[in-house]
Design an enzyme around this catalytic site. Structure first.
Site, mmCIF file in Angstrom:
data_model
loop_
_atom_site.group_PDB
_atom_site.id
_atom_site.type_symbol
_atom_site.label_atom_id
_atom_site.label_comp_id
_atom_site.label_asym_id
_atom_site.label_seq_id
_atom_site.Cartn_x
_atom_site.Cartn_y
_atom_site.Cartn_z
ATOM 1 N NE ARG A 173 -0.724 0.119 4.966
ATOM 2 C CZ ARG A 173 -0.508 -0.666 5.916
ATOM 3 N NH1 ARG A 173 -1.088 -2.105 5.347
ATOM 4 N NH2 ARG A 173 -0.164 -0.940 6.960
ATOM 5 N NE ARG A 177 1.808 9.494 -4.966
ATOM 6 C CZ ARG A 177 1.394 10.096 -3.639
ATOM 7 N NH1 ARG A 177 2.329 11.272 -3.125
ATOM 8 N NH2 ARG A 177 0.487 9.597 -3.207
ATOM 9 N NE ARG A 251 5.251 -3.933 17.281
ATOM 10 C CZ ARG A 251 6.579 -4.067 17.983
ATOM 11 N NH1 ARG A 251 6.698 -5.160 18.923
ATOM 12 N NH2 ARG A 251 7.439 -3.198 17.865
ATOM 13 N NE ARG A 281 3.295 8.004 13.333
ATOM 14 C CZ ARG A 281 1.968 8.107 12.836
ATOM 15 N NH1 ARG A 281 2.118 8.529 11.522
ATOM 16 N NH2 ARG A 281 0.861 7.625 13.317
ATOM 17 C CD GLU A 302 3.226 6.592 16.363
ATOM 18 O OE1 GLU A 302 3.091 5.573 15.620
ATOM 19 O OE2 GLU A 302 2.523 7.625 16.123
ATOM 20 C CE1 TYR A 350 -3.927 0.990 10.480
ATOM 21 C CE2 TYR A 350 -4.317 1.185 8.494
ATOM 22 C CZ TYR A 350 -3.869 1.739 9.908
ATOM 23 O OH TYR A 350 -3.665 3.053 9.927
ATOM 24 C CG ASP A 352 -6.918 3.978 6.345
ATOM 25 O OD1 ASP A 352 -6.062 4.017 7.197
ATOM 26 O OD2 ASP A 352 -6.447 3.685 5.222
#
Length: 374
Positions: A173, A177, A251, A281, A302, A350, A352
């Site tokens: 995913r 580019r 996790r 991050r 994090e 998972y 969104d």
């Protein structure tokens, strides 16, 4: 009116509650073991800086589903927001996801799109025909150097294992580019609610037929739900069955909080790709609301770790052992005739926010259709 119980006051539960309540045919009890609504999307104002904080980590709403976008906008104003993630590797700041700027900066080149594509193809490992692992997937498509720079250390910290132990699907995913587009998402609609996600969910639940009980721990199959016509369950599927087949692997993340004057890092999210830096991050939440002005800032490091019994599960690991356990729990679900499992934890996927809303809307419509014939 028929009584319905909804376990969980996140997006899944709120969409179900709102849809059923609006029919006028149901009395709905919504319970959640936390002391707030919103689940992991919960937002609140920091009392010292007045910055709107995403309490459980950054959430940017993005979707190409017009139905979902129109629905969520019924409950609040969404301000445009483009997530432009940066990554620091060996003291250099790069643009994520990997794009033409990243490639040219990393290799010291000035490629055009077609040149960059040929270059990346030449870097990839052509001996890997059918990637089975995260590591093979990365090496095949971006090569050893970009893999080591941007994926190896970050992934090892996030998942707590060597990337060669992870399935290739985790990386599929993440785009590469060959232009200068640094928008992290490709979706048509992208934004953040002006007043935060909790205000959105509060409006969904604001109905005279909906009663909310916080700090309520639902006991799963041990709970007496005899008074309810139906139960919608959005908690962990293994917890519902008292972990009789074992715990599913997740996790989790935790955060270290800091404050400063002015602007700390100049961006909402910066990844730290070096393995020796313990956090994955840093997110600085004032940058999620660029329409607001704040003289002080709050930011979070994090960290990722294995989920223990007292932790909030975030990312399903979905390793082979987990999927075998999941099948056992799913077989138990088929024996239940008045309980619907939906959402990230109840289906061990998972998802969104837009996926969760879409599936909850579909689930509510199917339930109403079936219930109308009873």
């Amino acid at each position: 009116m028929k009584k319905v119980l909804i376990v969980g006051a996140g997006f899944s539960g709120a969409v179900i509650a709102n849809t059923l309540a609006n029919t006028g045919n149901y009395l709905i009890d919504v319970v959640d073991e936390r002391n707030h609504i919103g689940g992991n999307c919960h937002t609140e104002r920091d009392p010292l800086t007045n910055v709107m904080v995403h309490k459980y980590g950054p959430h940017i709403f993005h979707t190409s589903n017009e139905k979902v976008w129109k629905y969520i906008n019924l409950f609040g104003v969404f301000k445009p927001f483009i997530n432009r993630v940066k990554s620091i590797y060996k003291g250099q700041v790069y643009s994520m996801p990997i794009n033409l700027h990243t490639i040219n900066q990393f290799y010291g080149k000035s490629f055009g799109p077609s040149e960059a594509k040929r270059w990346i193809e030449s870097q990839g490992d052509s001996t890997i025909n059918d990637p089975k692992t995260f590591e093979e997937q990365a090496k095949k498509f971006v090569g050893e150097k970009l893999y080591k720079a941007f994926f190896y250390g970050y992934t090892k910290k996030q998942w707590g294992t060597e990337p060669q132990n992870l399935p290739a699907s985790i990386l599929k995913r993440l785009p590469v580019r060959f232009n200068y587009d640094d928008n992290y998402y490709n979706d048509t609609y992208q934004g953040i609610p002006k007043d935060g996600y909790t205000a959105i969910i509060q409006k969904m639940l604001d109905h005279p037929n909906v009663k909310i009980s916080l700090g309520y721990r639902f006991l799963g199959e041990k709970e007496d739900v005899g008074e309810y016509h139906h139960v919608f369950y959005t908690g962990p599927i293994d917890a519902y069955f008292s972990f009789r087949y074992g715990r599913l692997g997740y996790r989790t993340v935790y955060f270290k909080e800091y404050r400063a004057d002015g602007d700390y890092q100049g961006n909402a999210v910066i990844n730290f790709a070096d393995e020796e830096i313990p956090y994955t991050r840093v997110h600085e939440h004032k940058h999620f609301t660029p329409w607001e002005n704040h003289s002080e800032t709050i930011y979070f490091e994090e960290y990722s770790k294995e989920t223990e019994s007292s932790d909030i599960p975030y990312y399903p690991k979905r390793l082979e052992i987990d999927m075998n356990i999941l099948k056992l729990y799913e077989s138990e679900v088929t024996n239940l005739n008045k309980v619907t499992f939906l959402g990230r934890l109840a289906t061990y996927r998972y998802l969104d926010m837009h996926h969760i809303i879409e599936e909850a809307l579909d689930s509510a419509e199917k339930f109403l259709e079936l219930d109308s014939h009873k």
